[in-house]
Scaffold this motif. Structure first.
Motif, PDB file in Angstrom:
ATOM      1  N   VAL A  46      25.393  41.037  79.948  1.00  0.00           N
ATOM      2  CA  VAL A  46      26.291  42.136  79.577  1.00  0.00           C
ATOM      3  C   VAL A  46      26.910  42.761  80.821  1.00  0.00           C
ATOM      4  CG1 VAL A  46      26.445  44.439  78.567  1.00  0.00           C
ATOM      5  CG2 VAL A  46      25.122  42.661  77.413  1.00  0.00           C
ATOM      6  N   GLY A  47      28.233  42.622  80.932  1.00  0.00           N
ATOM      7  CA  GLY A  47      28.936  43.219  82.056  1.00  0.00           C
ATOM      8  C   GLY A  47      30.139  44.039  81.646  1.00  0.00           C
ATOM      9  N   CYS A  48      30.465  44.015  80.342  1.00  0.00           N
ATOM     10  CA  CYS A  48      31.615  44.756  79.839  1.00  0.00           C
ATOM     11  C   CYS A  48      31.402  45.061  78.361  1.00  0.00           C
ATOM     12  CB  CYS A  48      32.908  43.950  80.039  1.00  0.00           C
ATOM     13  SG  CYS A  48      32.921  42.370  79.155  1.00  0.00           S
ATOM     14  N   PRO A  98      24.432  36.987  86.330  1.00  0.00           N
ATOM     15  CA  PRO A  98      25.830  36.559  86.248  1.00  0.00           C
ATOM     16  C   PRO A  98      26.788  37.625  85.738  1.00  0.00           C
ATOM     17  CG  PRO A  98      24.495  35.501  84.543  1.00  0.00           C
ATOM     18  CD  PRO A  98      23.553  36.168  85.481  1.00  0.00           C
ATOM     19  N   SER A  99      26.273  38.707  85.163  1.00  0.00           N
ATOM     20  CA  SER A  99      27.164  39.758  84.660  1.00  0.00           C
ATOM     21  C   SER A  99      27.866  40.518  85.787  1.00  0.00           C
ATOM     22  CB  SER A  99      26.396  40.747  83.780  1.00  0.00           C
ATOM     23  OG  SER A  99      25.335  41.341  84.486  1.00  0.00           O
ATOM     24  N   ILE A 100      27.503  40.263  87.067  1.00  0.00           N
ATOM     25  CA  ILE A 100      28.265  40.877  88.174  1.00  0.00           C
ATOM     26  C   ILE A 100      29.693  40.349  88.211  1.00  0.00           C
ATOM     27  CG2 ILE A 100      26.241  41.339  89.620  1.00  0.00           C
ATOM     28  CD1 ILE A 100      27.040  38.852  91.296  1.00  0.00           C
ATOM     29  N   GLU A 101      29.971  39.327  87.414  1.00  0.00           N
ATOM     30  CA  GLU A 101      31.338  38.808  87.291  1.00  0.00           C
ATOM     31  C   GLU A 101      32.321  39.934  86.977  1.00  0.00           C
ATOM     32  OE1 GLU A 101      34.415  36.033  87.187  1.00  0.00           O
ATOM     33  OE2 GLU A 101      32.317  35.637  87.714  1.00  0.00           O
ATOM     34  N   HIS A 102      31.859  40.945  86.253  1.00  0.00           N
ATOM     35  CA  HIS A 102      32.735  42.041  85.826  1.00  0.00           C
ATOM     36  C   HIS A 102      32.682  43.243  86.764  1.00  0.00           C
ATOM     37  CE1 HIS A 102      33.446  39.983  81.999  1.00  0.00           C
ATOM     38  NE2 HIS A 102      32.151  39.722  81.985  1.00  0.00           N
ATOM     39  N   THR A 103      31.920  43.142  87.856  1.00  0.00           N
ATOM     40  CA  THR A 103      31.831  44.234  88.820  1.00  0.00           C
ATOM     41  C   THR A 103      32.937  44.080  89.856  1.00  0.00           C
ATOM     42  OG1 THR A 103      29.431  44.412  88.534  1.00  0.00           O
ATOM     43  CG2 THR A 103      30.355  45.345  90.542  1.00  0.00           C
TER      44      THR A 103
END
Length: 332
Positions: A193-195, A312-317
């Motif tokens: 969960v990143g967004c 892998p949710s750092i993709e949205h950071t």
């Protein structure tokens, strides 16, 4: 006979009620727990999380002494607001020699919930329920989920294969749907969960809420170096790798040049010693201690030995933000 439309309506109503269940369990506006992260989480982060309408959680091991843990609880208690809640994460196996003391302090001082990890939660559930504290248990499969449900857990934290740190083996969809179909307690999804779209997806599978960690590493309030925070901005999902060099158990980290140089597999001597039943426990304890010290140095000091745990949710950071703004991105 039910038509397809009616089946869909029933599913949506069931899904909505499940989402509300976690909000009601924790008295929060949004069905989100700011996940407990070793070295990263602190009272400032959790206070801002509560003000933003979600729940925050801190590993008890982030505090060296029981007095420090007690003081942290009192700070959170005095800053608690309506629509927010706070809890602590306990490692409940023998590797945590502080476990019994930590549990005693939590029960004496009080908190909204405890998340248990890496062991049987039986004693925690028993003691916590005596004083009105809810207990959520980390699980990676149906077998353990059913066990903790039988022990009286209030919910499970379903750790999937997109989680940061120590992750599960099943995809979010497979894990959530299996647990929802077979358990009678709330399922909180952890990982991936990143967004807001990710949250909506987890809820569509039947999750009652989500536990979100990695996006909060790059928060203004996090207790880590600016280099660690910026790494979460600069790197993405494709830069996350599994390593056995931290705790002896596969763990996700950012694939920095240092991680590449030391490799991600256990050494031949560790593999050899792990085959010896008498030595295996001690090898793991030594590897855990060495790995945690390396992680602590990388997180709190400027060093070329960058072992940064993340998912892998750092993709949205995309930038370093205050906690309240990260919550806003997740909810709107």
């Amino acid at each position: 006979m039910l038509c397809v439309h009616n089946i869909f309506v029933i599913f949506v109503e069931s899904h909505v009620s499940m989402s509300q269940r976690i909000s009601e369990l924790l008295n929060i506006k949004y069905p989100i727990i700011q996940a407990p992260m070793f070295l990263v989480s602190n009272t400032d982060m959790v206070i801002e999380a509560m003000k933003s309408g979600i729940s925050g959680c801190i590993p008890a091991l982030n505090y060296r002494t029981l007095d420090e843990l007690r003081e942290a609880i009192r700070i959170l208690k005095s800053n608690k607001v309506e629509g927010g809640s706070y809890g602590f994460n306990l490692i409940v196996n023998k590797s945590n020699v502080k476990y019994k003391g930590q549990l005693e302090v939590l029960c004496e001082e009080g908190c909204d919930f405890i998340i248990t990890s890496l062991g049987s939660p039986e004693e925690t559930i028993k003691q916590a329920h005596k004083v009105g504290i809810k207990v959520f248990c980390d699980v990676v499969d149906l077998k353990f989920a059913k066990k903790v449900e039988e022990l009286g857990a209030d919910a499970v934290i379903a750790v999937n294969n997109e989680a940061g740190g120590h992750r599960g083996n099943l995809s979010p969809e497979n894990l959530i749907t299996e647990l929802v179909a077979n358990c009678n307690i709330s399922i909180i999804s952890a990982g991936g969960v990143g967004c807001k779209a990710d949250i909506d997806k987890m809820l569509s599978y039947g999750a009652a809420g989500v536990s979100v960690g990695s996006p909060f590493i790059a928060s203004k309030e996090a207790n880590v170096t600016d280099e660690y925070k910026q790494a979460c901005v600069n790197y993405g999902a494709e830069d996350i790798v599994m390593t056995e060099r931290i705790s002896g158990t596969p763990c996700t980290v950012i694939n920095t040049p240092y991680v590449q140089s030391i490799g991600t597999k256990a050494t031949w001597i560790e593999n050899l010693l792990n085959k010896n039943r008498k030595l295996k426990k001690w090898v793991k304890m030594i590897r855990f201690s060495i790995g945690m010290n390396a992680t602590k140095k990388a997180a709190t000091k400027a060093t070329y030995k960058t072992v940064w745990v993340a998912g892998p949710s750092i993709e949205h950071t995309t930038s370093i933000l205050p906690t309240k703004d990260i919550v806003k991105k997740l909810t709107s």
